[in-house]
Scaffold this motif. Structure first.
Motif, PDB file in Angstrom:
ATOM      1  N   GLU A 125       0.849  -1.194   0.000  1.00 31.07           N
ATOM      2  CA  GLU A 125       0.000   0.000   0.000  1.00 31.07           C
ATOM      3  C   GLU A 125       0.882   1.241   0.000  1.00 31.07           C
ATOM      4  O   GLU A 125       1.841   1.336   0.769  1.00 31.07           O
ATOM      5  CB  GLU A 125      -0.921   0.019   1.217  1.00 31.07           C
ATOM      6  CG  GLU A 125      -2.042  -0.996   1.170  1.00 31.07           C
ATOM      7  CD  GLU A 125      -3.076  -0.748   2.260  1.00 31.07           C
ATOM      8  OE1 GLU A 125      -3.877   0.203   2.121  1.00 31.07           O
ATOM      9  OE2 GLU A 125      -3.063  -1.495   3.255  1.00 31.07           O
ATOM     10  N   ILE A 126       0.535   2.182  -0.847  1.00 32.68           N
ATOM     11  CA  ILE A 126       1.296   3.414  -0.998  1.00 32.68           C
ATOM     12  C   ILE A 126       0.472   4.580  -0.476  1.00 32.68           C
ATOM     13  O   ILE A 126      -0.726   4.680  -0.749  1.00 32.68           O
ATOM     14  CB  ILE A 126       1.658   3.665  -2.479  1.00 32.68           C
ATOM     15  CG1 ILE A 126       2.251   2.409  -3.120  1.00 32.68           C
ATOM     16  CG2 ILE A 126       2.581   4.866  -2.598  1.00 32.68           C
ATOM     17  CD1 ILE A 126       3.536   1.927  -2.506  1.00 32.68           C
ATOM     18  N   LEU A 127       1.131   5.477   0.254  1.00 33.55           N
ATOM     19  CA  LEU A 127       0.496   6.688   0.776  1.00 33.55           C
ATOM     20  C   LEU A 127       1.201   7.905   0.192  1.00 33.55           C
ATOM     21  O   LEU A 127       2.434   7.974   0.189  1.00 33.55           O
ATOM     22  CB  LEU A 127       0.589   6.710   2.306  1.00 33.55           C
ATOM     23  CG  LEU A 127      -0.072   7.888   3.028  1.00 33.55           C
ATOM     24  CD1 LEU A 127      -1.592   7.825   2.896  1.00 33.55           C
ATOM     25  CD2 LEU A 127       0.338   7.914   4.498  1.00 33.55           C
ATOM     26  N   ILE A 128       0.424   8.849  -0.318  1.00 28.31           N
ATOM     27  CA  ILE A 128       0.955  10.109  -0.856  1.00 28.31           C
ATOM     28  C   ILE A 128       0.164  11.249  -0.249  1.00 28.31           C
ATOM     29  O   ILE A 128      -1.072  11.240  -0.288  1.00 28.31           O
ATOM     30  CB  ILE A 128       0.872  10.151  -2.397  1.00 28.31           C
ATOM     31  CG1 ILE A 128       1.757   9.044  -2.990  1.00 28.31           C
ATOM     32  CG2 ILE A 128       1.277  11.518  -2.941  1.00 28.31           C
ATOM     33  CD1 ILE A 128       1.626   8.888  -4.483  1.00 28.31           C
ATOM     34  N   CYS A 129       0.853  12.233   0.327  1.00 23.83           N
ATOM     35  CA  CYS A 129       0.170  13.304   1.049  1.00 23.83           C
ATOM     36  C   CYS A 129       0.719  14.672   0.656  1.00 23.83           C
ATOM     37  O   CYS A 129       1.918  14.836   0.416  1.00 23.83           O
ATOM     38  CB  CYS A 129       0.348  13.130   2.555  1.00 23.83           C
ATOM     39  SG  CYS A 129      -0.553  11.743   3.272  1.00 23.83           S
ATOM     40  N   GLY A 130      -0.197  15.653   0.661  1.00 18.97           N
ATOM     41  CA  GLY A 130       0.180  17.044   0.513  1.00 18.97           C
ATOM     42  C   GLY A 130       0.548  17.431  -0.900  1.00 18.97           C
ATOM     43  O   GLY A 130       0.457  16.652  -1.852  1.00 18.97           O
ATOM     44  N   GLY A 131       0.962  18.681  -1.034  1.00 23.40           N
ATOM     45  CA  GLY A 131       1.356  19.217  -2.326  1.00 23.40           C
ATOM     46  C   GLY A 131       0.910  20.654  -2.496  1.00 23.40           C
ATOM     47  O   GLY A 131       0.079  21.171  -1.735  1.00 23.40           O
ATOM     48  N   ALA A 132       1.479  21.285  -3.489  1.00 26.17           N
ATOM     49  CA  ALA A 132       1.161  22.691  -3.769  1.00 26.17           C
ATOM     50  C   ALA A 132      -0.001  22.786  -4.753  1.00 26.17           C
ATOM     51  O   ALA A 132      -0.335  21.828  -5.454  1.00 26.17           O
ATOM     52  CB  ALA A 132       2.389  23.390  -4.348  1.00 26.17           C
ATOM     53  N   GLN A 133      -0.580  23.962  -4.816  1.00 31.32           N
ATOM     54  CA  GLN A 133      -1.590  24.205  -5.833  1.00 31.32           C
ATOM     55  C   GLN A 133      -0.941  24.150  -7.218  1.00 31.32           C
ATOM     56  O   GLN A 133       0.202  24.567  -7.398  1.00 31.32           O
ATOM     57  CB  GLN A 133      -2.253  25.560  -5.619  1.00 31.32           C
ATOM     58  CG  GLN A 133      -3.123  25.643  -4.378  1.00 31.32           C
ATOM     59  CD  GLN A 133      -3.890  26.956  -4.306  1.00 31.32           C
ATOM     60  OE1 GLN A 133      -4.134  27.601  -5.321  1.00 31.32           O
ATOM     61  NE2 GLN A 133      -4.261  27.349  -3.099  1.00 31.32           N
ATOM     62  N   SER A 134      -1.671  23.651  -8.171  1.00 30.17           N
ATOM     63  CA  SER A 134      -1.153  23.556  -9.529  1.00 30.17           C
ATOM     64  C   SER A 134      -0.756  24.935 -10.039  1.00 30.17           C
ATOM     65  O   SER A 134      -1.540  25.887  -9.973  1.00 30.17           O
ATOM     66  CB  SER A 134      -2.205  22.943 -10.457  1.00 30.17           C
ATOM     67  OG  SER A 134      -1.702  22.817 -11.757  1.00 30.17           O
ATOM     68  N   GLY A 135       0.476  25.073 -10.508  1.00 30.25           N
ATOM     69  CA  GLY A 135       0.959  26.343 -11.037  1.00 30.25           C
ATOM     70  C   GLY A 135       1.552  27.276 -10.010  1.00 30.25           C
ATOM     71  O   GLY A 135       2.040  28.355 -10.369  1.00 30.25           O
ATOM     72  N   ALA A 136       1.564  26.882  -8.732  1.00 25.30           N
ATOM     73  CA  ALA A 136       2.094  27.774  -7.695  1.00 25.30           C
ATOM     74  C   ALA A 136       3.570  28.069  -7.912  1.00 25.30           C
ATOM     75  O   ALA A 136       4.045  29.177  -7.635  1.00 25.30           O
ATOM     76  CB  ALA A 136       1.866  27.158  -6.314  1.00 25.30           C
ATOM     77  N   PHE A 137       4.317  27.103  -8.435  1.00 22.73           N
ATOM     78  CA  PHE A 137       5.752  27.291  -8.641  1.00 22.73           C
ATOM     79  C   PHE A 137       6.010  28.311  -9.748  1.00 22.73           C
ATOM     80  O   PHE A 137       6.787  29.262  -9.555  1.00 22.73           O
ATOM     81  CB  PHE A 137       6.405  25.955  -8.980  1.00 22.73           C
ATOM     82  CG  PHE A 137       7.867  26.044  -9.297  1.00 22.73           C
ATOM     83  CD1 PHE A 137       8.801  26.180  -8.287  1.00 22.73           C
ATOM     84  CD2 PHE A 137       8.311  25.982 -10.606  1.00 22.73           C
ATOM     85  CE1 PHE A 137      10.166  26.265  -8.573  1.00 22.73           C
ATOM     86  CE2 PHE A 137       9.663  26.059 -10.910  1.00 22.73           C
ATOM     87  CZ  PHE A 137      10.588  26.202  -9.891  1.00 22.73           C
ATOM     88  N   THR A 138       5.384  28.140 -10.885  1.00 24.12           N
ATOM     89  CA  THR A 138       5.639  29.060 -12.005  1.00 24.12           C
ATOM     90  C   THR A 138       5.113  30.462 -11.705  1.00 24.12           C
ATOM     91  O   THR A 138       5.680  31.455 -12.166  1.00 24.12           O
ATOM     92  CB  THR A 138       5.005  28.532 -13.297  1.00 24.12           C
ATOM     93  OG1 THR A 138       3.623  28.222 -13.060  1.00 24.12           O
ATOM     94  CG2 THR A 138       5.717  27.287 -13.782  1.00 24.12           C
ATOM     95  N   ALA A 139       4.045  30.553 -10.940  1.00 22.76           N
ATOM     96  CA  ALA A 139       3.472  31.855 -10.588  1.00 22.76           C
ATOM     97  C   ALA A 139       4.196  32.496  -9.409  1.00 22.76           C
ATOM     98  O   ALA A 139       3.884  33.638  -9.056  1.00 22.76           O
ATOM     99  CB  ALA A 139       1.993  31.702 -10.267  1.00 22.76           C
ATOM    100  N   ARG A 140       5.138  31.781  -8.809  1.00 18.40           N
ATOM    101  CA  ARG A 140       5.816  32.233  -7.598  1.00 18.40           C
ATOM    102  C   ARG A 140       4.799  32.673  -6.530  1.00 18.40           C
ATOM    103  O   ARG A 140       4.953  33.695  -5.864  1.00 18.40           O
ATOM    104  CB  ARG A 140       6.806  33.364  -7.886  1.00 18.40           C
ATOM    105  CG  ARG A 140       7.959  32.955  -8.802  1.00 18.40           C
ATOM    106  CD  ARG A 140       9.071  33.985  -8.793  1.00 18.40           C
ATOM    107  NE  ARG A 140       9.681  34.137  -7.475  1.00 18.40           N
ATOM    108  CZ  ARG A 140      10.641  33.343  -6.994  1.00 18.40           C
ATOM    109  NH1 ARG A 140      11.098  32.334  -7.715  1.00 18.40           N
ATOM    110  NH2 ARG A 140      11.151  33.565  -5.787  1.00 18.40           N
ATOM    111  N   ALA A 141       3.773  31.861  -6.381  1.00 21.02           N
ATOM    112  CA  ALA A 141       2.686  32.168  -5.448  1.00 21.02           C
ATOM    113  C   ALA A 141       3.053  31.626  -4.071  1.00 21.02           C
ATOM    114  O   ALA A 141       2.580  30.550  -3.650  1.00 21.02           O
ATOM    115  CB  ALA A 141       1.376  31.569  -5.953  1.00 21.02           C
TER     116      ALA A 141
END
Length: 542
Positions: free
Chosen positions: A280-296
């Motif tokens: 079983e694999i668990l994946i959690c969290g993350g940034a909003q899509s495009g947050a990196f390129t928008a420097r948000a």
């Protein structure tokens, strides 16, 4: 004269009540923190624990002066290094857990955002990086703390393709697969194979405008003879048979946006147990899509987790919500089978000065509880650990926290300064009120073979009333919110048998093959009623 009574406005009362509430809450939450080293000399971007109970801390070379000098007459000369062409500073150190002493190590080429994995002989393979480290292969052969082992850069072999932000995973035969990297949608192996670098189209398919396919999450599956890997990048996953370079299963997409670098989620495989055929694999969290390129940098992170039985015939993601949105968190397999989620931020993305609102509260994920009850909020720390921070399980059951440098160079006068302190977090199982339950391993083999039946002898202060588990965990290479090669295996054990006053014999069976436990060294923990012993290092071989 009348006594003066202080007057507080309603606003001040609310503030005082809030401070009191959080003070009480902090005191009541499980877990404790301790400062181990005030100044390690470097900010650790990559961290790994060795079988000699030392810890390798590794930064990058092109960062200018660190706070730790190399030994006399040992300097790195690089005319192309824009920061420091004659560099007499350490960018890697060895931390001795027994004495808390720091010894400088010498790294010759740039290890910025590189990858690593312990080999079956216990040496650390370290690959790639930036600039002059792009195609480099390095090794560190651990030694007794009183000896002077150091990094060795291989002169007779190098990567076929330069790799930056790649992931390494040891395989059942002891070789290592090296997957991906920035602009590198291939896989290759160490030791090198005749077919060289093999195209892996999946990585190209999931790449977007801000990449989101870097540092892919790689988990070796135990469902066959070790050919299949679970590979997750961006928001998609496949089962990849590396032996024939074929995707043999496509998993459903995980909703909630991108999860890999630079979007900063994290992943771990739950403990392998029972008949060892389920993963079983668990994946959690993350940034909003495009947050990196928008420097948000203030874009709130999401708190969703996806869990999937990767070995099922028709696997589906089951989603749940963390108490906090989190990016750049680290997931650590605890000896008990639970997972600690620690470090990170609640807004922004990965990248230099791209995160904000540090997430100081660790979480305990309890996989056997019903959805809605799996997350427990733990006692918060006080040191923000965001971009380029690490978390590693130690043999005594604590978690070592190192690093955090959200700046291109070392910068100490900032809202989130370069962090040189090393801390340890102790989960609730190490609390004094559970000391009478903590087992101590008295006898255990140093080497076992696959499928071998062997005995472990332990002592416990209080009488044993449940089966004592024997769980062993790998020593992963932690970097960028993913611990490469991390896994925990719960061995098949018989009920403990008394062997004297307070002493017990546990009959154990070693894992059946290298797909369950790749060859190498593991931290073996005896776990009694959720309380682990201090681990003893054990090696499994064919």
């Amino acid at each position: 004269m009348a006594e003066l009574v202080p007057y507080y406005t309603p606003g001040i009362v609310l503030v005082l009540q809030t401070i009191l509430f959080f003070s009480i809450a902090r005191a009541d939450l499980p877990g404790t923190w301790e400062l181990i080293v005030q100044d390690a000399g470097i900010a650790s971007m990559h961290t790994a624990v060795t079988r000699f109970n030392t810890v390798i801390l590794l930064d990058r070379t092109n960062i200018g002066p660190s706070r730790k000098a190399l030994d006399r007459h040992r300097c790195r000369r690089d005319p192309k290094d824009a920061a420091l062409k004659h560099d007499c500073y350490a960018h890697s150190v060895l931390f001795d857990l027994g004495t808390n002493q720091i010894r400088p190590l010498m790294i010759q080429t740039d290890t910025w955002c590189s990858s690593g994995q312990f080999l079956s002989d216990g040496s650390l393979l370290q690959t790639g990086g930036d600039k002059d480290g792009f195609k480099k292969i390095r090794k560190f052969e651990p030694c007794d703390p009183n000896e002077t082992c150091d990094w060795v850069e291989l002169q007779d072999t190098e990567l076929i393709t330069g790799r930056w932000y790649a992931t390494n995973q040891i395989l059942p035969d002891g070789s290592v697969i090296i997957v991906g990297g920035r602009g590198t949608n291939t896989v290759e192996y160490y030791p090198p194979r005749q077919n060289g670098a093999v195209p892996f189209q999946f990585l190209a398919d999931v790449e977007d405008k801000q990449m989101d396919n870097l540092y892919p999450y790689i988990h070796l599956l135990p469902d066959d003879d070790g050919g299949n890997l679970f590979v997750f990048a961006n928001s998609r996953a496949v089962k990849y048979d590396h032996r024939i370079n074929t995707v043999v299963k496509e998993y459903p997409p995980l909703e909630g946006g991108p999860r890999n670098y630079p979007s900063g989620g994290s992943s771990a495989m739950l403990a392998i147990q029972g008949d060892f055929t389920t993963a079983e694999i668990l994946i959690c969290g993350g940034a909003q899509s495009g947050a990196f390129t928008a420097r948000a940098i203030d874009a709130p992170a999401h708190g969703t987790c996806g869990r999937i039985v990767a070995t099922a015939v028709d696997p589906v993601w089951v989603t749940e919500e963390m108490p906090f949105g989190r990016i750049m968190g680290d997931m650590v397999n605890l000896p008990t089978g639970e997972i600690l989620i620690i470090n990170g931020a609640q807004a922004g993305s990965q990248g230099f000065e791209m995160g904000s609102d540090p997430c100081l509260y660790p979480l305990l994920y309890r996989p056997d509880q019903p959805i809605g009850l799996r997350f427990m909020t733990l006692n918060p720390g006080t040191v923000p650990r965001m971009y380029h921070s690490t978390a590693n399980l130690l043999p005594d059951g604590r978690i070592l926290l190192a690093g955090s440098n959200p700046h291109y160079f070392y910068k100490f006068n900032a809202e989130f300064p370069t962090e040189l302190r090393i801390e340890a977090f102790s989960p609730e199982y190490l609390s004094p009120d559970r000391a009478n339950l903590r087992p101590e391993i008295r006898e255990i083999p140093q080497i076992v073979r696959y499928g071998e039946v062997f005995d472990v002898f332990v002592t416990v202060p209080l009488p044993v009333v449940e089966i004592i588990q024997m769980n062993w965990g790998s020593a992963p290479f932690a970097t960028h919110s993913f611990s490469q090669g991390q896994r925990l295996v719960k061995l098949t054990v018989a009920p403990s048998v008394p062997d004297g006053v307070g002493r017990y014999r546990i009959q154990c069976t070693a894992p059946p093959n290298g797909a369950v436990s790749p060859p190498g060294y593991y931290m073996a923990f005896a776990v009694n009623q959720g309380v682990p012993s201090i681990a003893r290092w054990i090696r499994i071989v064919s």
